[in-house]
Design an enzyme around this catalytic site. Structure first.
Site, PDB file in Angstrom:
ATOM      1  N   HIS A 282       1.665   0.345   1.093  1.00  0.00           N
ATOM      2  CA  HIS A 282       1.913  -1.012   1.595  1.00  0.00           C
ATOM      3  C   HIS A 282       2.500  -1.816   0.435  1.00  0.00           C
ATOM      4  CE1 HIS A 282      -1.697  -0.552   4.571  1.00  0.00           C
ATOM      5  NE2 HIS A 282      -0.581  -0.117   5.112  1.00  0.00           N
ATOM      6  N   SER A 438      -0.885  -1.523  -3.971  1.00  0.00           N
ATOM      7  CA  SER A 438      -2.198  -0.994  -4.337  1.00  0.00           C
ATOM      8  C   SER A 438      -2.796  -0.166  -3.206  1.00  0.00           C
ATOM      9  CB  SER A 438      -3.148  -2.136  -4.705  1.00  0.00           C
ATOM     10  OG  SER A 438      -3.248  -3.049  -3.646  1.00  0.00           O
ATOM     11  N   HIS A 439      -2.199  -0.191  -2.027  1.00  0.00           N
ATOM     12  CA  HIS A 439      -2.678   0.633  -0.913  1.00  0.00           C
ATOM     13  C   HIS A 439      -1.760   1.852  -0.816  1.00  0.00           C
ATOM     14  CE1 HIS A 439      -4.036  -3.389   1.153  1.00  0.00           C
ATOM     15  NE2 HIS A 439      -4.708  -3.133   0.047  1.00  0.00           N
ATOM     16  N   LEU A 440      -2.273   2.994  -1.226  1.00  0.00           N
ATOM     17  CA  LEU A 440      -1.455   4.202  -1.288  1.00  0.00           C
ATOM     18  C   LEU A 440      -2.030   5.247  -0.340  1.00  0.00           C
ATOM     19  CD1 LEU A 440      -1.270   4.410  -5.197  1.00  0.00           C
ATOM     20  CD2 LEU A 440       0.067   2.960  -3.660  1.00  0.00           C
TER      21      LEU A 440
END
Lengths: 504, 177
Positions: A282, A438-440
């Site tokens: 994201h 930071s959303h992987l």
């Protein structure tokens, strides 16, 4: 699946052994440890980062980031136009640095993943409902209390209401939050129920052992059965200390090192087919607004208000950051910047994240470091562009006198709402945006078809025995919401089924 | 203080003073946030710490950023000088040009330096206090919020015109001053 290599060596010192060896103590690993240890299995948790006490984590950002963030936040995509990928590297993983936002996986996303990848059992709605409820009870999940909304979130609520956008207070795992706005540096009161203060100690109370400062390099096999992991001790800076060390697993190895490092460990272990593929994220961008009065970003829940726009692939959030990061986002240099910093209390900052369509891959460099090839599509950039424009409009609607869109080629400072249309006036090139993520997700995607996935619906690696992946890397797609709760729920479910299978 | 970072073993001898000059130029000189040298801001140490903890690729970028900024009078102005050799006010102007540079790589590298500067600045208690950032925490947020103030109706097209889903956002009228 490629045949695993690395037969068991004999010259490596054995540090510990247990039924299950879990690599990583973030949302996935800590949850798996909590479930398996409570089911009576012996568990060893391995964490590359240090074990930190919430009360003593430093407030100064450089110290805090150096201590708990992987590579101090500087790992970037290897694309033509790179951007940073932020991950935690401490006991608790990324939950030790995030805002504790709790979102159940949106039903359309759950339905699509279950249908398209044969994950009906893993993502069974009734099972997830039960697990979500349990986790929410245990981690004190609640909507942000009005008392700690903070000026930054309160202004976002006003901006959203002024534009007729439907927003909501954020649900977080921090019912006792006192509004210290220090999630990134570690909640000084331990109010945020991140893994290092919740499931890790809970697993330890049931006999699980934790080894912090231990970096796993690869999984070892006997034939096709995973029997151990091999790695090395590292200091707080991540530098190797001493020789190679082995931790043996009697029943299984569970990789929960995240969407970059779980695939990397699999690849280092000789498992290559499809491993590292399907990486997604994201991407996020922030917009800052200046007000003619105090905003008070220094007080309140770090992220207290949000505007989900799922049909648009966007989520807008208030984002209170430490002064260092806020300052870096404020335009100007020399005396102009300095003047703005002297009124740092007058700024609000909000962010937009996008459910990007781009797909990338994780590989390792010759030196064994991760390399993440990931380039956003034009459609992704257009989504971000709209999100930035909406944030700018909301800031003006909330009363901002200046807005800093952070888009190269546009005025650094927008002084009125009529200028917001400049942001969407023409298609933007990716290099005009300043992004981070930071959303992987992905890299060890789950699915029933071994030709399309790395792990099966029980999260066991296809083609070998005793090796599982339980973290964000198993998601074949991004979720559109903060992933912590979905990671925990999926790890909980898979660990529960693993424990049951062993019992039976 | 200038060489404290160099002592950590990650920088070449001349990079410490360069870091002091470049990062210090972000904060300016006149009626600036850093009111006196006693505020305890150590730019070189901040830069050195970032350099040491960054990935190899990012460390290379950080070093390149410092060299680009320090030598910018040479390649941007054609002057045979480093940034440290310019008057204070010119340093800020030059950094502003670099931060808005047409090259994405230069812009991002300068942003990295700016983040280093901010980290050094806000590690100093005096700077934090002058910024007012912590006032809300101290006051437990008795934040006074005003009503939205927007001066004209504005139809903002955020979504493409051929998109049939409603997405047009209208801002409310601004209150009379």
């Amino acid at each position: 699946m490629t045949r695993p290599r690395l037969p068991m060596g004999r010259s490596i010192q054995t540090l510990d052994d247990a039924d299950y060896v879990i690599v990583g103590t973030g949302a996935g690993g800590a949850t798996a440890a909590r479930v398996l240890s409570e089911a009576g299995h012996s568990v060893v948790m391995l964490e590359e980062g240090p074990e930190l006490s919430p009360a003593t984590r430093p407030r100064a950002l450089l110290d805090a980031m150096a201590q708990a963030m992987r590579d101090i936040g500087t790992l970037g995509t290897a694309a033509h136009v790179p951007f940073p990928l932020v991950q935690g590297r401490a006991v608790g993983g990324s939950t030790a640095i995030n805002s504790g936002i709790i979102w159940r996986m949106p039903e359309p996303v759950r339905h699509a993943l279950a249908r398209d990848y044969g994950l009906e059992e893993l993502l069974d709605a009734a099972a997830l409902e039960r697990i979500y409820g349990r986790i929410e009870d245990e981690l004190e999940v609640d909507e942000v209390d009005e008392a700690v909304m903070g000026g930054n979130g309160e202004l976002m609520r006003r901006g959203a209401e002024a534009l007729g956008l439907r927003g909501q207070k954020t649900a977080r795992n921090a019912r006792r939050c006192r509004g210290r706005a220090r999630c990134l540096q570690g909640c000084p009161e331990g109010a945020r129920q991140s893994m290092e203060v919740s499931y890790v100690p809970r697993a330890q109370a049931h006999g699980a052992r934790l080894h912090a400062g231990f970096r796993v390099r690869q999984v070892e096999f006997e034939g096709r059965v995973a029997r151990a992991v091999v790695g090395e001790r590292v200091d707080e800076d991540g530098r190797r200390v001493g020789g190679r060390v082995r931790v043996r697993a009697r029943r299984g190895v569970i990789l929960s090192a995240g969407a970059i490092h779980s695939p990397l460990i699999l690849r280092n272990s000789g498992l290559r087919a499809r491993v590292g593929d399907g990486f997604t994220a994201h991407p996020g961008a922030a917009v800052v607004g200046r007000f003619e009065h105090s905003v008070g970003m220094g007080f309140g829940a770090t992220q207290s208000y949000q505007v989900p726009l799922f049909d648009r692939g966007l989520k807008l959030e208030s984002l209170s950051l430490p002064p260092e990061l806020l300052a870096a986002r404020i335009p100007g240099s020399g005396d102009v910047w300095s003047e703005r910093l002297r009124h740092l209390d007058d700024f609000a900052q909000w962010a937009t994240i996008a459910r990007a369509r781009a797909r990338g891959r994780v590989r390792s460099t010759l030196g064994g470091r991760p390399r993440v090839d990931y380039e956003l599509t034009a459609e992704d950039v257009a989504m971000m562009q709209r999100g930035i424009a909406l944030l700018a409009a909301m800031l003006f609607a909330a009363g901002a006198c200046e807005v800093y869109p952070g888009v190269s080629g546009l005025p650094e400072v927008l002084t009125g709402p009529e200028q917001v249309s400049l942001i969407t006036a023409r298609p933007l090139k990716r290099q005009r945006l300043h992004l981070m993520a930071s959303h992987l997700f992905g890299g060890a995607c789950a699915g029933s078809d071994p030709a399309r996935s790395v792990v099966d619906p029980e999260l066991r690696v296809h083609g070998v025995e005793g090796l599982h992946v339980m973290d964000a890397s198993v998601f074949p797609d991004n979720l559109g919401v903060n992933p912590q709760h979905s990671i925990m729920a999926v790890a909980y479910h898979a660990a529960e089924r693993l424990a049951e299978a062993q019992t039976n | 203080m200038l060489f404290s970072a160099a002592a950590e073993g990650t920088m070449m001898r001349f990079e410490g003073p360069w870091a002091e000059a470049v990062l210090g130029a972000f904060a300016g000189c006149g009626d600036s946030l850093v009111s006196s040298p006693t505020d305890g801001v150590d730019y070189a140490a901040s830069y050195a710490r970032m350099l040491r903890r960054a990935t190899g690729r990012a460390a290379l970028g950080l070093r390149l950023a410092l060299w680009l900024a320090a030598l910018s009078p040479l390649w941007l102005l054609g002057k045979c000088a480093t940034l440290a050799g310019l008057p204070q006010e010119e340093r800020g102007e030059l950094l502003a040009r670099l931060v808005a540079h047409p090259s994405f790589a230069v812009r991002e590298l300068m942003l990295l330096l700016k983040l280093c500067a901010a980290m050094a600045l806000f590690a100093a208690p005096a700077v934090r206090q002058q910024s007012g950032y912590d006032e809300a925490q101290a006051a437990q947020s008795d934040v006074r919020l005003r009503l939205p103030r927007v001066d004209e109706r504005l139809a903002l097209r955020v979504w493409p015109a051929n998109d049939d889903r409603p997405g047009e956002v209208e801002l409310p009228p601004r209150e009379a001053p």
